[in-house]
Design a protein around this motif. Structure first.
Motif, PDB file in Angstrom:
ATOM      1  N   GLU A  68       0.808  -1.221   0.000  1.00 54.31           N
ATOM      2  CA  GLU A  68       0.000   0.000   0.000  1.00 54.31           C
ATOM      3  C   GLU A  68       0.840   1.270   0.000  1.00 54.31           C
ATOM      4  N   SER A  69       2.074   1.195   0.453  1.00 62.85           N
ATOM      5  CA  SER A  69       2.940   2.374   0.479  1.00 62.85           C
ATOM      6  C   SER A  69       4.373   1.928   0.725  1.00 62.85           C
ATOM      7  N   ILE A  70       5.272   2.894   0.693  1.00 64.83           N
ATOM      8  CA  ILE A  70       6.673   2.606   1.022  1.00 64.83           C
ATOM      9  C   ILE A  70       6.785   2.157   2.480  1.00 64.83           C
ATOM     10  N   PHE A  71       5.969   2.742   3.349  1.00 63.34           N
ATOM     11  CA  PHE A  71       5.981   2.318   4.755  1.00 63.34           C
ATOM     12  C   PHE A  71       5.648   0.832   4.886  1.00 63.34           C
ATOM     13  N   ASP A  72       4.732   0.316   4.076  1.00 55.92           N
ATOM     14  CA  ASP A  72       4.412  -1.108   4.125  1.00 55.92           C
ATOM     15  C   ASP A  72       5.599  -1.969   3.718  1.00 55.92           C
ATOM     16  N   ILE A  73       6.356  -1.517   2.736  1.00 53.29           N
ATOM     17  CA  ILE A  73       7.561  -2.247   2.337  1.00 53.29           C
ATOM     18  C   ILE A  73       8.575  -2.238   3.472  1.00 53.29           C
ATOM     19  N   ILE A  74       8.751  -1.084   4.095  1.00 46.02           N
ATOM     20  CA  ILE A  74       9.683  -0.981   5.222  1.00 46.02           C
ATOM     21  C   ILE A  74       9.239  -1.886   6.365  1.00 46.02           C
ATOM     22  N   ASP A  75       7.946  -1.866   6.686  1.00 42.86           N
ATOM     23  CA  ASP A  75       7.433  -2.709   7.772  1.00 42.86           C
ATOM     24  C   ASP A  75       7.552  -4.196   7.462  1.00 42.86           C
ATOM     25  N   LYS A  76       7.407  -4.546   6.201  1.00 43.31           N
ATOM     26  CA  LYS A  76       7.440  -5.953   5.808  1.00 43.31           C
ATOM     27  C   LYS A  76       8.827  -6.574   5.972  1.00 43.31           C
ATOM     28  N   TYR A  77       9.877  -5.788   5.733  1.00 43.58           N
ATOM     29  CA  TYR A  77      11.221  -6.359   5.701  1.00 43.58           C
ATOM     30  C   TYR A  77      12.128  -5.948   6.860  1.00 43.58           C
ATOM     31  N   THR A  78      11.692  -5.041   7.720  1.00 41.97           N
ATOM     32  CA  THR A  78      12.535  -4.640   8.846  1.00 41.97           C
ATOM     33  C   THR A  78      11.724  -4.581  10.134  1.00 41.97           C
ATOM     34  N   THR A  79      12.427  -4.580  11.240  1.00 43.14           N
ATOM     35  CA  THR A  79      11.804  -4.434  12.556  1.00 43.14           C
ATOM     36  C   THR A  79      12.698  -3.554  13.423  1.00 43.14           C
ATOM     37  N   ASP A  80      12.147  -3.120  14.533  1.00 41.19           N
ATOM     38  CA  ASP A  80      12.861  -2.390  15.571  1.00 41.19           C
ATOM     39  C   ASP A  80      13.603  -1.150  15.066  1.00 41.19           C
ATOM     40  N   LEU A  81      14.873  -1.022  15.398  1.00 43.02           N
ATOM     41  CA  LEU A  81      15.638   0.186  15.091  1.00 43.02           C
ATOM     42  C   LEU A  81      15.824   0.423  13.591  1.00 43.02           C
ATOM     43  N   PRO A  82      16.175  -0.592  12.792  1.00 42.24           N
ATOM     44  CA  PRO A  82      16.276  -0.327  11.350  1.00 42.24           C
ATOM     45  C   PRO A  82      14.949   0.171  10.749  1.00 42.24           C
ATOM     46  N   ASN A  83      13.842  -0.355  11.239  1.00 40.28           N
ATOM     47  CA  ASN A  83      12.528   0.076  10.784  1.00 40.28           C
ATOM     48  C   ASN A  83      12.319   1.552  11.082  1.00 40.28           C
ATOM     49  N   LEU A  84      12.634   1.946  12.283  1.00 35.82           N
ATOM     50  CA  LEU A  84      12.472   3.340  12.695  1.00 35.82           C
ATOM     51  C   LEU A  84      13.386   4.270  11.889  1.00 35.82           C
ATOM     52  N   ILE A  85      14.621   3.864  11.684  1.00 39.34           N
ATOM     53  CA  ILE A  85      15.569   4.680  10.913  1.00 39.34           C
ATOM     54  C   ILE A  85      15.106   4.835   9.471  1.00 39.34           C
ATOM     55  N   LEU A  86      14.676   3.740   8.843  1.00 43.92           N
ATOM     56  CA  LEU A  86      14.208   3.815   7.456  1.00 43.92           C
ATOM     57  C   LEU A  86      12.945   4.659   7.320  1.00 43.92           C
ATOM     58  N   LYS A  87      12.040   4.547   8.283  1.00 43.60           N
ATOM     59  CA  LYS A  87      10.827   5.371   8.232  1.00 43.60           C
ATOM     60  C   LYS A  87      11.161   6.853   8.352  1.00 43.60           C
ATOM     61  N   TRP A  88      12.050   7.203   9.264  1.00 47.50           N
ATOM     62  CA  TRP A  88      12.439   8.613   9.400  1.00 47.50           C
ATOM     63  C   TRP A  88      13.201   9.096   8.171  1.00 47.50           C
ATOM     64  N   ALA A  89      14.005   8.235   7.584  1.00 49.89           N
ATOM     65  CA  ALA A  89      14.705   8.608   6.349  1.00 49.89           C
ATOM     66  C   ALA A  89      13.695   8.884   5.240  1.00 49.89           C
TER      67      ALA A  89
END
Length: 104
Positions: free
Chosen positions: A61-82
């Motif tokens: 549904e969005s780039i955030f969904d791709i980020i959520d699908k493949y990462t968790t915890d700190l990398p997830n947070l860093i990629l979302k803020w990026a």
């Protein structure tokens, strides 16, 4: 399946190789995210089960969904803020283009 991640990575690589500008990267990310969000809207509002199933199976549904699908915890947070920073740059570019036009 990593198909959505692979397609996004290959497209990003092509954009960086051919355009070599940060603004091209920013515009590409915005275009991809806006396209995914429009397709998600269509999926939820079209009422055709086959189209809904096709979009749901192959497209996030969005780039955030791709980020959520493949990462968790700190990398997830860093990629979302990026991504938020990239979208902020996109907003700045759009405002700059809008103000340059001088036709309102």
């Amino acid at each position: 399946m990593y198909i959505d991640l692979i397609v996004l990575a290959v497209l990003l690589l092509l954009i960086v190789m051919f355009f070599k500008r940060f603004s091209s990267f920013v515009f590409f990310m915005a275009i991809v995210d806006i396209t995914l969000r429009i397709l998600a809207f269509v999926k939820h509002n079209i009422g055709v089960k086959d189209v809904e199933a096709l979009i749901d199976k192959y497209l996030p549904e969005s780039i955030f969904d791709i980020i959520d699908k493949y990462t968790t915890d700190l990398p997830n947070l860093i990629l979302k803020w990026a991504f938020v920073v990239i979208m902020t740059f996109f907003l700045g570019y759009i405002i700059k283009i809008f103000l340059k036009k001088k036709k309102i």
